[in-house]
Design an enzyme around this catalytic site. Structure first.
Site, PDB file in Angstrom:
ATOM      1  N   LYS A  10       0.826  -1.217   0.000  1.00  0.00           N
ATOM      2  CA  LYS A  10       0.000   0.000   0.000  1.00  0.00           C
ATOM      3  C   LYS A  10       0.864   1.272   0.000  1.00  0.00           C
ATOM      4  CE  LYS A  10      -4.676   1.122   1.447  1.00  0.00           C
ATOM      5  NZ  LYS A  10      -5.223   1.145   0.101  1.00  0.00           N
TER       6      LYS A  10
HETATM    7  N1  PMP Z   1      -6.384  -3.924  -3.419  1.00  0.00           N
HETATM    8  C1  PMP Z   1      -5.988  -2.649  -3.507  1.00  0.00           C
HETATM    9  C2  PMP Z   1      -5.020  -2.253  -4.564  1.00  0.00           C
HETATM   10  C3  PMP Z   1      -6.503  -1.692  -2.616  1.00  0.00           C
HETATM   11  O1  PMP Z   1      -6.141  -0.408  -2.706  1.00  0.00           O
HETATM   12  C4  PMP Z   1      -7.435  -2.105  -1.642  1.00  0.00           C
HETATM   13  C5  PMP Z   1      -8.015  -1.092  -0.681  1.00  0.00           C
HETATM   14  N2  PMP Z   1      -7.240  -0.987   0.470  1.00  0.00           N
HETATM   15  C6  PMP Z   1      -7.795  -3.450  -1.570  1.00  0.00           C
HETATM   16  C7  PMP Z   1      -7.246  -4.343  -2.482  1.00  0.00           C
HETATM   17  C8  PMP Z   1      -8.734  -3.966  -0.520  1.00  0.00           C
HETATM   18  O2  PMP Z   1      -8.106  -3.976   0.743  1.00  0.00           O
HETATM   19  P1  PMP Z   1      -8.945  -3.793   2.085  1.00  0.00           P
HETATM   20  O3  PMP Z   1     -10.019  -4.797   2.054  1.00  0.00           O
HETATM   21  O4  PMP Z   1      -7.961  -4.041   3.166  1.00  0.00           O
HETATM   22  O5  PMP Z   1      -9.462  -2.399   2.069  1.00  0.00           O
END
Ligand code: PMP
Length: 322
Positions: free
Chosen positions: A160
């Protein structure tokens, strides 16, 4: 209403400041080189209990701290301290609606040069009212993007990293200008990774299939929650494995998961109908389960929720079932 409730604040450089004072200079390392780590976290307003429940807050900060370590960013707080700072921040605004929390740890020195050596770090957290990021009530029309996800050995998607979101922006923008709701990205081996900012699940013969953690995905907290809910509540297991592009067209159902996307069903990929092109039965049941859990209506999963107003900071505990 107190001033702190009408005036929006941020946690910035170790303290709470008015949002307009939370500013960085144009030479900031992260602004120039994308060297930040962020999180996206949701809190849901529960009208009956008059509280905001933040979903898997500590888990988000555990991920955040793992990711800041990848980028050699020093965050001088533990996950529990970050939970405390966040609940204090949300509480001071006296929000009575759904909120989105955005922590950002970043390389803050104002200098020319990309190395991390001797570069200072900083942390900001903001909390703002927020609705849906993408449609969740009608099936989405999506495309496979012409852009590829960067390799784990280039810019790890798992981490991230702010700079990664150039890739996300290219995918999302391409999808929107071509009339789609969202894009699905493949990795450099041609396997399905995820949506631009959400994980992806296929339903094939009653089983969930989702790309594995080695395929270049972000290890989504919603993904993890859905895998557990599907198994524990519906007896549906998930296979985590490489997913070929054309499996998308074979799928009985497809849906995205994410903090922003929540659980968003897909009706069409590349102009091909998925199932009947409607919200599929498993997607619908999982979406219902998900909202019951995040909104505090399912007592079994209250451990995943952190209440904002229920307890004074010193005695704050997880939500009690009522
Ligand atoms: N993939 C990406 C590239 C994202 O930015 C996100 C959002 N955080 C997710 C998957 C989903 O992750 P989460 O369920 O932890 O929000």
């Amino acid at each position: 209403m107190r001033d702190s409730a009408t005036q929006r604040h941020a946690f910035f450089q170790g303290r709470l400041v008015p949002l307009e004072d939370a500013k960085v200079g144009v030479m900031t390392h992260a602004l120039n080189y994308g060297t930040g780590i962020f999180e996206g976290i949701r809190g849901y307003w529960n009208e009956q209990r008059e509280d905001i429940y933040i979903f898997r807050l500590r888990d988000h900060f555990v991920r955040f701290l793992k990711n800041t370590a990848i980028l050699c960013i020093d965050v001088p707080f533990t996950a529990d301290e970050l939970v405390e700072i966040t609940t204090d921040l949300v509480r001071m605004h006296e929000y009575r609606q759904d909120v989105y929390v955005r922590p950002l740890a970043y390389k803050s020195s104002e200098q020319i040069g990309v190395s991390f050596q001797g570069v200072a770090d900083d942390l900001s957290i903001v909390a703002v009212p927020y609705g849906n990021y993408i449609e969740i009530e009608r099936p989405l029309t999506v495309c496979v993007s012409s852009w590829r996800r960067s390799d784990d050995n280039a810019i790890p998607g798992r981490a991230k990293v702010s700079g990664n979101y150039v890739n996300t922006a290219l995918i999302k923008n391409e999808a929107l200008v071509n009339g789609y709701d969202e894009g699905i990205v493949l990795n450099n081996q041609g396997f399905v990774v995820e949506g631009s900012a959400e994980n992806i699940f296929l339903v094939r013969d009653g089983v969930l299939v989702t790309p594995s953690v080695a395929d270049g995905i972000l290890e989504g907290i919603t993904r993890d929650s859905i895998i557990k809910l599907a198994l524990d509540e519906l007896g549906i297991s998930t296979v985590e494995r490489a997913v070929a592009r054309t499996e998308l067209y074979y799928a009985d159902e497809i849906f995205f998961t994410g903090t922003g996307a929540q659980l968003a069903p897909v009706g069409k990929v590349d102009q091909r109908l998925i199932g009947k092109g409607e919200v599929g039965p498993i997607s619908a049941r999982l979406q219902q389960l998900y909202f019951d859990v995040v909104k505090g209506r399912n007592p079994k999963y209250l451990d995943w929720l952190t209440p904002v107003y229920a307890a004074a900071p010193a005695q704050r505990t997880k939500v009690q079932a009522s």
